[in-house]
Design an enzyme around this catalytic site. Structure first.
Site, short mmCIF file in Angstrom:
data_model
loop_
_atom_site.label_atom_id
_atom_site.label_comp_id
_atom_site.label_asym_id
_atom_site.label_seq_id
_atom_site.Cartn_x
_atom_site.Cartn_y
_atom_site.Cartn_z
N ARG A 65 0.81 -1.22 0.00
CA ARG A 65 0.00 0.00 0.00
C ARG A 65 0.85 1.27 0.00
O ARG A 65 0.51 2.26 -0.64
CB ARG A 65 -0.96 0.00 1.20
CG ARG A 65 -2.06 1.03 1.00
CD ARG A 65 -3.06 1.04 2.11
NE ARG A 65 -2.41 1.32 3.38
CZ ARG A 65 -2.96 1.14 4.57
NH1 ARG A 65 -4.15 0.62 4.65
NH2 ARG A 65 -2.30 1.43 5.68
N HIS A 109 -17.68 12.37 7.78
CA HIS A 109 -18.11 11.15 8.47
C HIS A 109 -19.60 11.30 8.85
O HIS A 109 -19.98 12.34 9.38
CB HIS A 109 -17.26 10.95 9.74
CG HIS A 109 -17.62 9.70 10.45
ND1 HIS A 109 -17.26 8.44 9.98
CD2 HIS A 109 -18.34 9.48 11.58
CE1 HIS A 109 -17.74 7.53 10.79
NE2 HIS A 109 -18.40 8.12 11.76
N ASP A 145 -10.92 8.49 11.97
CA ASP A 145 -11.95 9.49 12.30
C ASP A 145 -11.65 10.26 13.58
O ASP A 145 -12.56 10.57 14.35
CB ASP A 145 -13.35 8.81 12.39
CG ASP A 145 -13.73 8.12 11.10
OD1 ASP A 145 -13.40 8.64 10.02
OD2 ASP A 145 -14.37 7.05 11.16
N GLU A 174 -24.68 16.51 4.78
CA GLU A 174 -23.29 16.38 4.30
C GLU A 174 -23.07 17.30 3.11
O GLU A 174 -22.03 17.96 2.99
CB GLU A 174 -23.01 14.93 3.89
CG GLU A 174 -23.04 13.94 5.04
CD GLU A 174 -22.65 12.53 4.62
OE1 GLU A 174 -21.84 12.37 3.70
OE2 GLU A 174 -23.19 11.57 5.21
#
Ligand code: GRF
Length: 216
Positions: A65, A109, A145, A174
């Protein structure tokens, strides 16, 4: 005018809200690139419709990654990106990526952080029985988060809500707060003091909410 990169994995309604805010002149930014880790994401169609370049991450090209993220950082730097926007991006970023853009990555979130971090936040809110939930735009740090909160919007949770009905109600909010958070950044109105994000020249939000209604 700031340069954005928007990272997506799914339907891209937040991407659309950002595009619409730019096109209507409410948000002084331009999207230099949309990056998706899912070649089937509907967000890609939305970007193409607005002639925004798209880059698709092929995870299998990079077994490690970190190597993939290094490549992403190069792409972002070559597009002179000022702010990285995670909009439903369902892949964790490596430490190296986060350190390449300190306090220059935002995420949204679907809960009032620090409540219900992680996946399926709306389901967790319904099951917990809270009377309010909502959404949070925050800077991304190395936790999940956990970064400093920029703006939150509150939505009531009703007795007959399901994960889906609550998700819909929250999603509408949002779409209001994400472009606003980016505009605060574009205007240079964000100051970070430790965990606190101060928005300069902001009137105080007034009033309180209750759910259910106080009747006496
Ligand atoms: C939103 O609920 C967002 O809060 C979460 O993923 C969802 C993305 O939706 N991080 P969309 O792809 O922007 O429609």
């Amino acid at each position: 005018m700031i340069n954005l990169a928007v990272l997506v994995s799914g339907s891209g309604t937040n991407l659309q809200a950002i595009i619409d805010s730019i096109e209507s002149g409410k948000l002084n930014a331009r999207i230099k690139i949309v990056i998706s880790n899912n070649s089937d994401a509907y967000a890609i169609e939305r970007a193409k419709k607005h002639h925004i370049p798209v880059f698709i991450i092929q995870d299998n090209r990079f077994p490690v990654r970190e190597d993939c993220d290094k490549h992403l950082v190069e792409i972002l730097k070559s597009h002179a990106v000022d702010l990285v926007i995670l909009a439903g991006f369902m892949r964790l970023l490596s430490r190296a990526f986060i350190r390449a853009f300190p306090m220059k990555i935002m995420n949204i979130h679907p809960a009032l952080l620090p409540a219900f971090p992680g996946l399926r936040a709306q389901k967790k809110a319904v099951e917990y029985g809270v009377k309010f939930s909502g959404c949070t735009v925050h800077f991304v740090d190395e936790g999940v988060d956990t970064g400093p909160v920029i703006i939150q919007a509150v939505a009531p949770v009703y007795d007959d809500d399901t994960e889906e009905t609550l998700a819909q109600r929250i999603l509408k909010e949002e779409h209001r707060i994400y472009p606003q958070a980016i505009q605060f950044f574009a205007q240079g109105r964000i100051e970070i003091r430790g965990r606190k994000v101060i928005i300069k020249n902001q009137p105080k939000t007034e009033g309180v909410l209750e759910n259910p209604k106080v009747e006496i």
